[in-house]
Scaffold this motif. Structure first.
Motif, mmCIF file in Angstrom:
data_model
loop_
_atom_site.group_PDB
_atom_site.id
_atom_site.type_symbol
_atom_site.label_atom_id
_atom_site.label_comp_id
_atom_site.label_asym_id
_atom_site.label_seq_id
_atom_site.Cartn_x
_atom_site.Cartn_y
_atom_site.Cartn_z
ATOM 1 N N SER A 1 -10.505 16.675 -34.333
ATOM 2 C CA SER A 1 -10.831 17.768 -35.244
ATOM 3 C C SER A 1 -12.167 18.415 -34.911
ATOM 4 C CB SER A 1 -10.839 17.248 -36.682
ATOM 5 O OG SER A 1 -9.548 16.841 -37.086
ATOM 6 N N LEU B 1 -7.514 28.255 -36.446
ATOM 7 C CA LEU B 1 -8.624 27.332 -36.707
ATOM 8 C C LEU B 1 -8.732 27.064 -38.201
ATOM 9 C CD1 LEU B 1 -11.494 28.568 -34.344
ATOM 10 C CD2 LEU B 1 -9.647 26.935 -33.866
ATOM 11 N N ASP B 2 -8.999 25.826 -38.559
ATOM 12 C CA ASP B 2 -9.179 25.467 -39.966
ATOM 13 C C ASP B 2 -10.621 25.618 -40.416
ATOM 14 O OD1 ASP B 2 -6.514 24.759 -40.659
ATOM 15 O OD2 ASP B 2 -6.738 22.897 -39.535
ATOM 16 N N GLY B 3 -11.548 25.501 -39.465
ATOM 17 C CA GLY B 3 -12.966 25.609 -39.797
ATOM 18 C C GLY B 3 -13.443 27.041 -39.864
ATOM 19 N N VAL C 1 -14.628 20.303 -39.029
ATOM 20 C CA VAL C 1 -13.936 21.360 -38.280
ATOM 21 C C VAL C 1 -14.739 22.657 -38.237
ATOM 22 C CG1 VAL C 1 -11.581 20.483 -38.615
ATOM 23 C CG2 VAL C 1 -12.614 21.989 -40.345
ATOM 24 N N GLY D 1 -11.527 22.216 -33.971
ATOM 25 C CA GLY D 1 -11.668 23.050 -35.155
ATOM 26 C C GLY D 1 -10.435 23.085 -36.030
ATOM 27 N N VAL D 2 -9.494 22.147 -35.801
ATOM 28 C CA VAL D 2 -8.296 22.069 -36.647
ATOM 29 C C VAL D 2 -8.097 20.625 -37.101
ATOM 30 C CG1 VAL D 2 -7.198 23.990 -35.436
ATOM 31 C CG2 VAL D 2 -6.639 21.645 -34.747
ATOM 32 N N TRP D 3 -7.364 20.473 -38.229
ATOM 33 C CA TRP D 3 -7.110 19.140 -38.770
ATOM 34 C C TRP D 3 -5.947 18.457 -38.058
ATOM 35 C CZ3 TRP D 3 -11.118 17.502 -41.088
ATOM 36 C CH2 TRP D 3 -11.883 18.317 -41.930
#
Length: 301
Positions: free
Chosen positions: A82, A293-295, A273, A86-88
């Motif tokens: 992660s 991207l999750d962040g 992230v 930048g992703v879970w």
């Protein structure tokens, strides 16, 4: 007349210095300290990490699990997956340390996006937890794994030496990831807690290595660096698995440091992230929604 000439020279020098400052090239370092608790770091004698914190913005409670997905184990595989993408874990598909069917082809290491946005960028990965190099790292011009049967403390020494060597080159890194593993090793052997002398000693040793790397960065002229520091998890007792409801395990920390960073303490919740989009945004790499991207970029001016 001589007075006017002197004044003109002074004005030209000031203008040249201003232009030079404006033209500084941007560079980033992602510094990962495995298994480091923030409360232990603040108890330890860490002048170099303190310097980074004071020169930027920080959170003592950056979460290692997201709001959407929280089922992966609180261990290094999903943590570093992660942090570097930048992703879970429901996206990169590393839920433990097994790396059975990772999806780093679809959700790659952030170097991929650096090279995509800045084709001339030089990317350098220096780690000593081998699965990072084996499974996660991609688009690295230089990839070094210093874990060769030695202790993580010795491997950390070698990692710092390798980082300094790369920073001494004329064509230094645009983006570097440096991982240090001995704090986690000390936690597993002696306990993850501020009252454990061996755990504190490991953090203090890492700090000296961080200091040597910072000195190497400071020797580079015409560059402006953003340094992001984080960890993949905390710890309780001698472990950190299954820590979904334990703040001592669930909380990491996040430091965003440099001239381009805000100063102080994050008021909002931040996550591990957030490191990647922060680094990319600082470099001027435009984030595409297609990357999923999750962040989010945090702590930048």
């Amino acid at each position: 007349m001589p007075r006017l000439t002197t004044l003109a020279v002074f004005v030209l020098l000031v203008a040249a210095n201003s232009l030079s400052a404006a033209e500084k090239s941007k560079h980033v370092l992602l510094l990962g300290i495995d298994g480091c608790r923030f409360d232990a770091m603040t108890k330890a004698n860490t002048p170099n990490l303190d310097k980074l914190r004071d020169a930027g913005i920080y959170s003592p409670t950056a979460l290692i699990l997201g709001d959407r997905y929280k089922k992966n184990d609180t261990v290094s595989g999903p943590g570093w997956g992660s942090i570097n993408t930048g992703v879970w874990a429901d996206k990169h598909n590393v839920h433990d340390n097994g790396f059975k069917e990772p999806k780093f082809d679809k959700y790659p290491h952030f170097f991929h996006y650096v090279k995509q946005g800045i084709p001339t960028a030089k990317t350098v990965s220096i780690i000593n937890w081998t699965p990072i190099a084996q499974y996660i790292v991609s688009s690295a011009d230089v990839s070094i794994d210093t874990k060769k049967g030695t202790s993580y403390a010795e491997a950390d020494d070698d990692a710092a030496v390798a980082a300094i060597a790369e920073l001494a080159k004329d064509d230094g890194p645009t983006a570097m990831m440096l991982y240090l593993g001995e704090v986690d090793e000390a936690g597993h052997a002696h306990g993850f807690h501020p009252t454990v002398p061996q755990y504190i000693a490991a953090i203090e040793h890492v700090d000296t290595l961080v200091g040597s790397v910072l000195e190497a960065i400071e020797k580079r002229t015409g560059e402006q660096w953003l340094i992001v520091v984080t960890s993949d998890h905390g710890g309780a007792g001698k472990g950190h698995g299954g820590g979904h409801n334990n703040p001592d395990i669930l909380n990491s920390f996040l430091i965003v440091s440099g001239e381009g960073a805000e100063k102080g303490k994050f008021e909002q919740q931040v996550y591990i992230v957030d490191a990647v989009p922060t680094l990319l945004t600082y470099l001027g790499v435009e984030i595409d929604d297609a990357w999923e991207l999750d962040g989010h970029a945090v702590g930048l001016k």
